[in-house]
Design a protein around this motif. Structure first.
Motif, PDB file in Angstrom:
ATOM      1  N   LYS A 140      -5.846   4.532   5.817  1.00 12.33           N
ATOM      2  CA  LYS A 140      -6.838   4.148   4.802  1.00 12.33           C
ATOM      3  C   LYS A 140      -6.398   4.634   3.418  1.00 12.33           C
ATOM      4  O   LYS A 140      -6.505   3.893   2.429  1.00 12.33           O
ATOM      5  CB  LYS A 140      -8.207   4.723   5.172  1.00 12.33           C
ATOM      6  N   GLU A 141      -5.901   5.839   3.339  1.00 12.56           N
ATOM      7  CA  GLU A 141      -5.436   6.394   2.066  1.00 12.56           C
ATOM      8  C   GLU A 141      -4.254   5.574   1.511  1.00 12.56           C
ATOM      9  O   GLU A 141      -4.188   5.290   0.322  1.00 12.56           O
ATOM     10  CB  GLU A 141      -5.019   7.857   2.280  1.00 12.56           C
ATOM     11  N   ILE A 142      -3.354   5.177   2.392  1.00  4.64           N
ATOM     12  CA  ILE A 142      -2.210   4.356   1.968  1.00  4.64           C
ATOM     13  C   ILE A 142      -2.698   2.991   1.488  1.00  4.64           C
ATOM     14  O   ILE A 142      -2.253   2.492   0.447  1.00  4.64           O
ATOM     15  CB  ILE A 142      -1.186   4.206   3.115  1.00  4.64           C
ATOM     16  N   GLN A 143      -3.621   2.381   2.226  1.00  5.64           N
ATOM     17  CA  GLN A 143      -4.147   1.064   1.839  1.00  5.64           C
ATOM     18  C   GLN A 143      -4.821   1.114   0.472  1.00  5.64           C
ATOM     19  O   GLN A 143      -4.699   0.185  -0.325  1.00  5.64           O
ATOM     20  CB  GLN A 143      -5.120   0.550   2.906  1.00  5.64           C
ATOM     21  N   GLU A 144      -5.516   2.207   0.196  1.00  8.32           N
ATOM     22  CA  GLU A 144      -6.161   2.358  -1.112  1.00  8.32           C
ATOM     23  C   GLU A 144      -5.122   2.522  -2.223  1.00  8.32           C
ATOM     24  O   GLU A 144      -5.327   2.040  -3.337  1.00  8.32           O
ATOM     25  CB  GLU A 144      -7.115   3.552  -1.091  1.00  8.32           C
ATOM     26  N   ALA A 145      -4.023   3.180  -1.919  1.00  6.42           N
ATOM     27  CA  ALA A 145      -2.975   3.410  -2.922  1.00  6.42           C
ATOM     28  C   ALA A 145      -2.118   2.167  -3.160  1.00  6.42           C
ATOM     29  O   ALA A 145      -1.524   2.012  -4.234  1.00  6.42           O
ATOM     30  CB  ALA A 145      -2.090   4.579  -2.488  1.00  6.42           C
ATOM     31  N   PHE A 146      -2.041   1.288  -2.149  1.00  6.22           N
ATOM     32  CA  PHE A 146      -1.220   0.075  -2.227  1.00  6.22           C
ATOM     33  C   PHE A 146      -2.076  -1.137  -1.865  1.00  6.22           C
ATOM     34  O   PHE A 146      -1.876  -1.762  -0.822  1.00  6.22           O
ATOM     35  CB  PHE A 146      -0.009   0.183  -1.283  1.00  6.22           C
ATOM     36  N   PRO A 147      -3.039  -1.470  -2.718  1.00  3.31           N
ATOM     37  CA  PRO A 147      -3.950  -2.574  -2.380  1.00  3.31           C
ATOM     38  C   PRO A 147      -3.194  -3.889  -2.192  1.00  3.31           C
ATOM     39  O   PRO A 147      -2.241  -4.181  -2.898  1.00  3.31           O
ATOM     40  CB  PRO A 147      -4.896  -2.641  -3.578  1.00  3.31           C
ATOM     41  N   GLY A 148      -3.640  -4.630  -1.194  1.00  2.00           N
ATOM     42  CA  GLY A 148      -3.042  -5.930  -0.924  1.00  2.00           C
ATOM     43  C   GLY A 148      -1.822  -5.897  -0.027  1.00  2.00           C
ATOM     44  O   GLY A 148      -1.335  -6.941   0.393  1.00  2.00           O
TER      45      GLY A 148
END
Length: 180
Positions: A140-148
């Protein structure tokens, strides 16, 4: 009977990037490439991957002979390039390690992998020897940092986990092999 059909690919990959190479090979088979061509393309992509690993302690790496006592005193964030594991940065606590890994990957995307990111020819990878809850939080933290961007998270194998210990988290990337 396997001569000319089975090849050993030496592309210096481990863990999630190695799995990605296998998936790339399967895609190349579907596209009609020969085994020899696939070997050539995967080995040409040798330098086009990166992994950062945050560990709770370097004790397991030190005991296993993966890093020296001196290196163990220097950092808790490791960088794995092609076949080489190096201390990257000293971080106190996994929260700081996670932030440092994300920052390092953003830097990689802005510099070393800029062309592949712009063309959409890169995979964003996560890995974990931590609990399912910690792994889900990390993704989740990675997805927030790299949206899309899609994030594929792998549980680290027992072979890798025994070297880094429990609670390890990683972030990495692998570029799509260039077609010949």
């Amino acid at each position: 009977p396997y001569e000319g059909k089975v090849f050993v690919v030496d592309n210096g990959r481990v863990s999630s990037t190695q799995k990605r190479s296998v998936l790339d090979a399967l895609e190349l088979v579907k596209e009609g490439y020969s085994a020899a061509q696939i070997k050539e393309m995967l080995e040409a992509a040798r330098e086009r991957s990166m992994i950062y690993i945050g560990v709770e302690t370097l004790e397991f790496l030190k005991r296993g002979g993966r890093i020296s006592k001196t290196s163990a005193a220097l950092g808790s964030l490791m960088k794995f390039g092609t076949g080489v594991l190096d201390v990257y940065q000293k971080c106190r606590g996994m929260k700081k390690s996670r932030k440092a890994m994300i920052d390092a990957m953003k830097n990689e995307f802005a510099t070393n992998f800029k062309e592949e990111v712009e063309k959409g020819e890169i995979y964003l990878l996560a890995a974990s020897s931590a609990s399912k809850e910690a792994s889900d939080e990390w993704v989740k933290e990675i997805q927030e940092a790299f949206p899309g961007m899609d994030v594929v998270c792998d549980e680290l194998s027992l072979g890798v986990s025994c070297h880094i210990g429990p609670g390890g988290l990683g972030i990495g990337c692998s570029c799509k092999p260039r077609r010949i």
